[in-house]
Write a protein that holds these residues in place. Structure first.
Motif, short mmCIF file in Angstrom:
data_model
loop_
_atom_site.label_atom_id
_atom_site.label_comp_id
_atom_site.label_asym_id
_atom_site.label_seq_id
_atom_site.Cartn_x
_atom_site.Cartn_y
_atom_site.Cartn_z
N VAL A 72 14.56 -43.81 -8.63
CA VAL A 72 15.02 -42.51 -9.05
C VAL A 72 15.60 -42.51 -10.52
N LYS A 73 16.52 -43.79 -10.74
CA LYS A 73 16.94 -44.22 -11.90
C LYS A 73 15.63 -44.30 -12.99
N GLN A 74 15.06 -44.90 -12.53
CA GLN A 74 13.91 -45.17 -13.61
C GLN A 74 13.11 -43.83 -13.82
N LEU A 75 12.83 -43.21 -12.77
CA LEU A 75 11.91 -41.70 -13.21
C LEU A 75 12.91 -41.09 -13.93
N LYS A 110 13.55 -38.46 -19.19
CA LYS A 110 14.32 -38.02 -20.43
C LYS A 110 14.07 -38.72 -21.76
N THR A 111 13.15 -39.96 -21.74
CA THR A 111 12.94 -40.44 -22.76
C THR A 111 11.47 -40.15 -23.42
N TYR A 112 10.33 -39.89 -22.60
CA TYR A 112 8.90 -39.65 -23.04
C TYR A 112 8.63 -38.36 -22.42
N GLY A 113 7.50 -37.74 -23.28
CA GLY A 113 6.94 -36.56 -22.82
C GLY A 113 7.96 -35.39 -22.84
N THR A 165 2.76 -39.32 -10.16
CA THR A 165 1.50 -38.95 -10.56
C THR A 165 1.59 -37.83 -11.67
N ALA A 166 2.77 -37.22 -11.85
CA ALA A 166 2.94 -36.12 -12.94
C ALA A 166 3.21 -37.09 -14.36
N GLU A 167 3.80 -38.22 -14.25
CA GLU A 167 4.11 -38.97 -15.40
C GLU A 167 2.83 -39.50 -16.08
N LEU A 168 1.92 -40.10 -15.16
CA LEU A 168 0.54 -40.34 -15.45
C LEU A 168 -0.24 -39.34 -16.14
N GLN A 169 -0.18 -38.14 -15.52
CA GLN A 169 -1.15 -36.73 -16.39
C GLN A 169 -0.21 -36.71 -17.57
N ILE A 170 0.90 -36.85 -17.76
CA ILE A 170 1.53 -36.40 -19.36
C ILE A 170 0.93 -37.53 -20.12
N LEU A 200 1.37 -44.11 -30.96
CA LEU A 200 0.65 -44.91 -29.80
C LEU A 200 1.67 -45.92 -28.83
N VAL A 201 2.30 -46.58 -29.98
CA VAL A 201 3.35 -47.45 -29.22
C VAL A 201 4.39 -46.77 -28.21
N GLU A 202 4.55 -45.60 -28.68
CA GLU A 202 5.67 -44.78 -27.82
C GLU A 202 4.91 -44.43 -26.39
N ASN A 203 3.62 -44.42 -26.36
CA ASN A 203 2.86 -44.01 -25.37
C ASN A 203 2.65 -45.40 -24.66
N LEU A 204 2.73 -46.52 -25.16
CA LEU A 204 2.45 -47.61 -24.28
C LEU A 204 3.87 -47.85 -23.74
N ARG A 205 5.00 -47.62 -24.38
CA ARG A 205 6.27 -47.75 -23.75
C ARG A 205 6.26 -46.91 -22.66
N HIS A 206 5.79 -45.64 -22.66
CA HIS A 206 5.76 -44.62 -21.57
C HIS A 206 4.92 -45.29 -20.44
#
Length: 423
Positions: free
Chosen positions: A103-106, A111-114, A205-210, A269-275
């Motif tokens: 839950v913390k990681q999600l 909060k950080t990406y997308g 799954t939602a994070e993967l779609q984003i 692109l780097v930010e998407n890789l971090r995501h």
């Protein structure tokens, strides 16, 4: 200290990630927010309620075996199903620290990406989907519990669950109420824990779609406006909510403005890789959380379905009456639980496999060599899709669900042949 406060605030904002009904989960002592060790006594008391109702049925089956085969099968179904619930509750309590980390990681990832409006809409769609599943299952539970409670009114069944019953009042009423309370608590716990697993899978799954959506429009001039609010924080002097300038689709000379555009595109692109790396961390925690629980769920569900059909076949050859309806009423929930685990696992696989197509769809032809090399590494990394495995052998996918149905039918058919009338 500041990082710890941010983590606490992020978790408090993401309490709804755990379960569609987190408040009820808290009342039962199964979730205590930030305090991983708090509420242990209450949660184990609730587990004891679920274990008592299944253990009493096992005692009745072993030491006071009924003479009728239909009753023996009914008791076996009951013990198998509620024993799985008790084990599920125990694993949830033991793995509560892992669930808290997930839950913390999600919460950090959300909060950080997308952070665009379109990304928030995607998360809301998956959140509402989990809530709808919970409502449907809750209605099904109410119907099943009502059948259990009303069974003694229609037929000579001593209580909602097959355990020892005293013959005289008020002991009979006391045991009946205990069965009702403990059995309803165990059934409600099963629904809460199942929907918690479903929702956490849907949030990953939602994070993967984003990530797919953000990668697909990366550097594309016709959709660059959708990238507003997602620029990299590593660009000096640039705010996160600055739109990424579109790359040109025709060859242009290497001017200073064009070089800045390509640098901004690379940082995006780097930010998407971090995501993507954050999503992998979420997935690993999800895999660790589901490893033992889902193994117990799948094994018990296959066995329970076979037991249910076998009981029905026995009761159909005799005067089963209300027992037959009571037994058949539990089959849809068991099949639905297995099917949803496999379907939601397949959704993670589908979104993970889509990452390669999304990466190829971005505006990489006019990017610089550094961008292309990084994108190639990302494409190679995503060549192996994320798959939830059970026991390191079984994958939670749609084909697995079909195999479970086929195996169940084969065993059911075998049991029926043994039970069927002989010529």
């Amino acid at each position: 200290m500041e990082g710890s406060k941010q983590s606490v605030a992020a978790l408090e904002d993401a309490e709804d990630l755990v379960c569609p009904n987190t408040a009820l989960l808290r009342r039962l002592g199964m979730w205590n927010g930030l305090d991983a060790a708090g509420g242990r006594i209450k949660s184990w008391v609730v587990w004891a309620m679920a274990a008592f109702i299944s253990g009493s049925g096992a005692w009745k089956l072993c030491f006071d075996t009924p003479p009728e085969l239909a009753d023996v099968a009914d008791y076996g179904y009951f013990v198998c199903h509620l024993s799985a619930v008790a084990m599920k509750v125990a694993f949830f309590i033991l793995q509560r620290g892992t669930i808290q980390d997930l839950v913390k990681q999600l919460a950090y990832t959300r909060k950080t990406y997308g952070r665009t409006e379109a990304n928030h809409r995607v998360r809301d769609v998956y959140r509402r989907r989990a809530t709808k599943v919970y409502i449907v299952l809750q209605v099904l539970v109410v119907a099943i519990v009502s059948l259990w409670v009303s069974a003694p009114l229609f037929q000579d069944i001593r209580g909602p669950h097959p355990i020892w019953h005293p013959e005289h009042s008020p002991a009979f009423e006391i045991v009946f109420v205990m069965q009702l309370v403990f059995g309803t608590t165990a059934t409600e716990l099963a629904i809460l824990l199942d929907t918690s697993y479903y929702k956490l899978m849907l949030m990953v799954t939602a994070e993967l779609q984003i990530l797919n959506d953000n990668m697909a429009v990366l550097g594309r001039a016709d959709e660059s406006a959708d990238l507003k609010g997602s620029s990299a924080t590593d660009v000096p002097g640039k705010e996160r909510d600055v739109a990424i300038p579109p790359t040109k689709q025709t060859p242009v000379p290497d001017t200073e403005d064009n070089d800045l555009t390509r640098r901004l595109l690379y940082f995006q692109l780097v930010e998407n890789l971090r995501h993507h790396q954050a999503i992998i961390k979420c997935f690993n925690l999800l895999q660790s959380m589901l490893m033992y629980s889902v193994t117990i769920i799948l094994a018990s569900n296959v066995f329970t379905v076979c037991f249910s059909i076998f009981i029905a076949s026995v009761l159909f050859q005799s005067d089963g009456g209300m027992k037959r309806i009571k037994t058949l009423s539990g089959i849809p929930s068991v099949l639905g639980e297995t099917g949803m685990l496999c379907i939601f696992g397949q959704m993670i696989v589908n979104q993970s496999e889509r990452l390669r197509v999304s990466a190829f769809s971005c505006g990489w032809p006019d990017a610089d060599a550094r961008f292309k090399r990084t994108l190639l590494i990302f494409t190679m990394r995503t060549s192996q899709p994320l798959q939830i495995t059970v026991g390191k052998l079984i994958r939670l996918t749609s084909p697995t669900f079909l195999q479970i149905l086929n195996s169940s039918y084969t065993l059911i058919n075998l049991l029926y042949q043994f039970q069927g009338p002989k010529n």
